[in-house]
Design a protein around this motif. Sequence first.
Motif, PDB file in Angstrom:
ATOM      1  N   PHE A 137       0.830  -1.206   0.000  1.00  0.00           N
ATOM      2  CA  PHE A 137       0.000   0.000   0.000  1.00  0.00           C
ATOM      3  C   PHE A 137       0.871   1.265   0.000  1.00  0.00           C
ATOM      4  N   ALA A 138       1.916   1.257   0.831  1.00  0.00           N
ATOM      5  CA  ALA A 138       2.807   2.420   0.905  1.00  0.00           C
ATOM      6  C   ALA A 138       3.461   2.687  -0.448  1.00  0.00           C
ATOM      7  N   LYS A 139       3.865   1.625  -1.116  1.00  0.00           N
ATOM      8  CA  LYS A 139       4.464   1.788  -2.453  1.00  0.00           C
ATOM      9  C   LYS A 139       3.444   2.378  -3.422  1.00  0.00           C
ATOM     10  N   ASP A 140       2.201   1.927  -3.328  1.00  0.00           N
ATOM     11  CA  ASP A 140       1.162   2.473  -4.200  1.00  0.00           C
ATOM     12  C   ASP A 140       0.991   3.974  -3.973  1.00  0.00           C
ATOM     13  N   VAL A 141       1.046   4.397  -2.705  1.00  0.00           N
ATOM     14  CA  VAL A 141       0.911   5.819  -2.385  1.00  0.00           C
ATOM     15  C   VAL A 141       2.042   6.621  -3.026  1.00  0.00           C
ATOM     16  N   VAL A 142       3.246   6.135  -2.863  1.00  0.00           N
ATOM     17  CA  VAL A 142       4.406   6.833  -3.418  1.00  0.00           C
ATOM     18  C   VAL A 142       4.361   6.830  -4.944  1.00  0.00           C
ATOM     19  N   ASP A 143       3.983   5.694  -5.532  1.00  0.00           N
ATOM     20  CA  ASP A 143       3.916   5.597  -6.992  1.00  0.00           C
ATOM     21  C   ASP A 143       2.863   6.548  -7.569  1.00  0.00           C
ATOM     22  N   SER A 144       1.869   6.895  -6.769  1.00  0.00           N
ATOM     23  CA  SER A 144       0.822   7.809  -7.242  1.00  0.00           C
ATOM     24  C   SER A 144       1.216   9.267  -7.078  1.00  0.00           C
ATOM     25  N   GLY A 145       2.418   9.524  -6.556  1.00  0.00           N
ATOM     26  CA  GLY A 145       2.877  10.891  -6.353  1.00  0.00           C
ATOM     27  C   GLY A 145       2.757  11.369  -4.925  1.00  0.00           C
TER      28      GLY A 145
END
Length: 399
Positions: free
Chosen positions: A157-165
Amino acid sequence: MADETVGVVGAGIVGLATAREIALRRPGTRVVVFEKEREVSRHQTGHNSGVVHAGIYYTPGSLKADLCVRGVSLLREYCQDRRLPYDEIGKLVVAVREDELGRMQNLYERAKNNHVPELRKISREEIRELEPHVGGIAALHSPRTAITDYPAIARAFAKDVVDSGGEVRLCFPVTSISTVPGGIEVASGLDRVRVGRLVLCAGLQSDSVARLAQDGQEPRIIPFRGEYLLLRPDRAHLVRGLVYPVPDPRYPFLGVHFTPRVDGSVEVGPNAVLALAKEGYRRSRVSPRDLLALAGYPGAWRMAGRHWRTGIREYRGSFSTAAFMKDAKLYVPGVGVHDVVRGGAGVRAQALDRDGTLVDDFRIHRLGRVTAVRNAPSPAATASMAIAEHITTAVFDDA
């Protein structure tokens, strides 16, 4: 602009799922997660037993029931998509005494109302077919109940947040929350970040962080430490799936049970003892500040007056392996004190009302630009993606 940024306090699985959901549902919105630790999922998420609950226990129509059932399907799909562990090993909820059969029937009806898939009542003989070493006179069998790795999901989930900007800002203990023109200022010492809206998912610290946002004094968080034993590796074969007791309806805890983990180990537990610090994972951990806050809250004394006998019994199991295993042996008679070793512990952030009532359902509400999660115990990890949907709707219901 501040109104294009949403802050989330807390990088446990609920906070990260919420940040991810906001980023996905509101393209162009920047999300910043504030976390006091050096890594995500250090507290309740990181000490979770890994069970994906099917929705057996929860009052139909409650947030727990609705969001758990929805959350299971979302979590299963996410784990399959990301190739994260998700193993439907099944669960038995076992009655060992005649006087438990009525409660088991009530659970069955509740679970059917919650649309728990493929649930059925089974006999003593059918128990032995599924679990040759398990005792009991009857059980509920939930074949779709699963186990997973929640810290791994939180990291994804944290990676998804970062990948979304977005940003996951670690080592950022929130020390103040202030309303400013057009938004909210979140501070950690001299470090200040302005956001348009703020979501509080602070788990064990949820009441303290809510007070920073002027969100009242209740409910308070009472920390209950859950301690586990581990079956020795050569005895792990004694259970194949999850083995649970019929729970006592007076408490939100599910009782001592047997939990296979995705790493192949098998936990026995947990008990539920009052911790002497909000992050009291060890008996030796004592926080004078947390104890003073507890002693000054009327609800804590009212709770103690009602449940002190149960508290003494739970503490006895904390200090004595034989006492701990007394209940466990009812469900797996072949296991004894020489078959287990001390395992880890978690701390449950249990909300408590002023009248001494242990809050059972999720409590999520909005106060202006702030949305606060005030109670999100088990099955919050199971329901995390559905909770995130619910919170995101609440955050933007005026947009």
